[in-house]
Design an enzyme around this catalytic site. Structure first.
Site, PDB file in Angstrom:
ATOM      1  N   CYS A   1      44.051  44.197  42.404  1.00  0.00           N
ATOM      2  CA  CYS A   1      43.799  42.836  41.685  1.00  0.00           C
ATOM      3  C   CYS A   1      44.689  42.813  40.215  1.00  0.00           C
ATOM      4  O   CYS A   1      45.860  42.476  40.242  1.00  0.00           O
ATOM      5  CB  CYS A   1      42.524  42.378  41.564  1.00  0.00           C
ATOM      6  SG  CYS A   1      42.267  40.614  41.394  1.00  0.00           S
TER       7      CYS A   1
ATOM      8  N   GLU B   1      40.126  42.776  47.966  1.00  0.00           N
ATOM      9  CA  GLU B   1      39.189  43.569  46.829  1.00  0.00           C
ATOM     10  C   GLU B   1      37.587  43.727  47.202  1.00  0.00           C
ATOM     11  O   GLU B   1      37.212  42.503  47.274  1.00  0.00           O
ATOM     12  CB  GLU B   1      39.500  43.190  45.484  1.00  0.00           C
ATOM     13  CG  GLU B   1      38.765  43.939  44.247  1.00  0.00           C
ATOM     14  CD  GLU B   1      39.242  43.167  43.161  1.00  0.00           C
ATOM     15  OE1 GLU B   1      39.500  41.885  43.146  1.00  0.00           O
ATOM     16  OE2 GLU B   1      39.290  43.997  41.881  1.00  0.00           O
TER      17      GLU B   1
ATOM     18  N   LYS C   1      40.861  51.091  40.021  1.00  0.00           N
ATOM     19  CA  LYS C   1      41.688  49.943  39.270  1.00  0.00           C
ATOM     20  C   LYS C   1      42.102  50.359  37.845  1.00  0.00           C
ATOM     21  O   LYS C   1      41.227  51.001  37.089  1.00  0.00           O
ATOM     22  CB  LYS C   1      40.756  48.788  39.401  1.00  0.00           C
ATOM     23  CG  LYS C   1      41.150  47.542  38.714  1.00  0.00           C
ATOM     24  CD  LYS C   1      40.131  46.333  39.349  1.00  0.00           C
ATOM     25  CE  LYS C   1      40.961  44.959  38.866  1.00  0.00           C
ATOM     26  NZ  LYS C   1      39.758  43.938  39.308  1.00  0.00           N
TER      27      LYS C   1
END
Lengths: 299, 299
Positions: free
Chosen positions: B155, B47, B119
């Site tokens: 994540c 990431e 994200k």
């Protein structure tokens, strides 16, 4: 935060050849468990514990077992009251003619029925012909008891993150899964494949514990049960009942034999852990619509 | 069913002190990976791989990093084309003034952009102040590439069974999570707590692999990164990048140091396994409405 500890025992046992003998066997194991752990709070039995696992073939004569639902409830109620424990049983229920359920019944310490949860997801694969016997349950709802809000589900439900999440969103304190899972009793699957299956079974439920930051208690049957139809060599239920803490920590793991699987659970641990791992805070509910679709077809 | 094997490498690396040095470092590791695995198909980076993990404190000067988004895309595009691999990168994107995203960009073997995924779930806890920097993404959508339909998430998304499921329902072949997860670099948490965190991180994603019967590829950063504000002793990114097969089988697990984490994945394995573990067949979509609620309040 003060601890809120509960003492939990899973009675991991085999079918004893007939229903009443099996119920008496359960009673004996509970007596042992109570002698060993005097302050026992919560006891969990395997799926369909009084009966043979009758779904290995499709035979309408097995529906007669559900006639015993009232007596089986009475027996379990008596057990709960005698030992002053909250008891999670798993019985065969007839709701009406032609509608039968695989039903978890939870009893309070005084023997009263605290609530029931019918199996929601019904499996059907070779030697597990459950769609013939069981109508799916109506909804997911935790059962309020003196030891906490119990998110009880049944076996195949344990593979579904949706079921665990819905229990958590309704403020269940713990997930509980009575199970009947075994290996085919022959060499059509390798030892490696069988190990992978058992580890997947544990792993997916450990995932629920972590994702929902709550404990998981799962009971399983043990022992070889032959296929009454004679078409296969039957099923070997692999035990391995387990208890995970609030963030996937293994607190107890059973063998493949009969056993009392015990742990002391702190139900406050979830609260603390959720403060630093605040998954529920950040859910994107406006983007979750696809969860209510069977498949998202290409547009 | 014929196998559909893909060769996958995760480039698990540390920040090199500045952005361009880090991109060159990535290029060097990719060259090594290509030398070691000539038939490499898919490469996954950690990431926000070109930058320091700048979310340890809230400082508006860090938004300037997003000005490099076009150049960072160009660099990654060139890497993908040079080595003929599908490349999953993770960059800082400015969508408009005041709207910035943590964006995974996927490049085809010819360097073209195959798609992006922003994200969706944004964390915010001490030393991970991401809500200051990142606007949440709009929706979940797999990215079609020459190696398969990639369910790329970022994540914190990895803790959400909902995100994995929605990718699966849209026929993703594999889940991919570029990550930046580490321990606090001090003794405020015990070694035991730190181990439990890492194992929970792996365990929840193993759960996604099992519940969705599909492989999972997760990259992570490594190394100590100091807190520029000086208020804490910073973060120690713990690596441990991993690859699971289609039913939770561990195929690769990284160390805590820089490393190329490699596995060969068979994307047909999911199909076979789903025939005997048909979880998608039995979902109770009519009973899942509570998943779209924040909390189910008592009635």
């Amino acid at each position: 935060m003060p601890a809120r500890r509960i003492h939990v025992a899973i009675l991991q046992h085999a079918y004893q050849g007939d229903r009443l003998a099996t119920l008496r066997h359960t009673a004996g194991m509970l007596e042992q468990a109570k002698q060993k752990y005097a302050s026992l709070d919560l006891v969990v039995l395997p799926e369909l514990h009084p009966y043979a696992y009758f779904c290995q073939h499709e035979d309408p004569s097995h529906f007669a077992l559900a006639q015993n639902y009232p007596q089986d409830m009475e027996f379990c109620s008596h057990l709960a009251k005698e030992h002053g424990v909250v008891l999670v049983s798993s019985l065969f229920e007839k709701r009406m003619e032609g509608v039968f359920s695989n039903t978890a019944v939870v009893f309070e310490r005084n023997g009263a029925v605290a609530g029931i949860q019918r199996k929601m997801h019904i499996p059907d694969d070779p030697r597990f012909y459950e769609k013939f016997y069981f109508t799916p349950g109506d909804n997911f709802a935790p059962i309020a008891t003196s030891v906490g809000n119990l998110g009880v589900l049944v076996c195949w439900d344990q593979w579904y993150p949706e079921a665990a999440r819905i229990m958590a969103l309704q403020k269940a304190d713990v997930l509980i899964y009575p199970s009947a899972i075994g290996w085919v009793n022959d060499s059509s699957e390798s030892a490696q494949e069988k190990a992978l299956q058992r580890e997947a079974w544990r792993g997916v439920q450990r995932g629920h514990s972590i994702a929902n930051v709550m404990p998981v208690i799962t009971s399983n049957r043990v022992g070889l049960e032959l296929d009454p139809s004679g078409h296969t060599r039957g099923l070997l239920f692999f035990g391995s009942s387990f208890i995970y803490g609030a963030f996937g920590k293994e607190l107890a793991l059973g063998t493949q034999g009969e056993e009392i699987v015990y742990a002391c659970l702190d139900l406050e641990e979830s609260k603390e852990t959720r403060l630093m791992w605040p998954f529920f805070r950040d859910r994107r509910i406006e983007a979750y619509g696809a969860l209510l679709k069977r498949v998202v077809e290409e547009s």
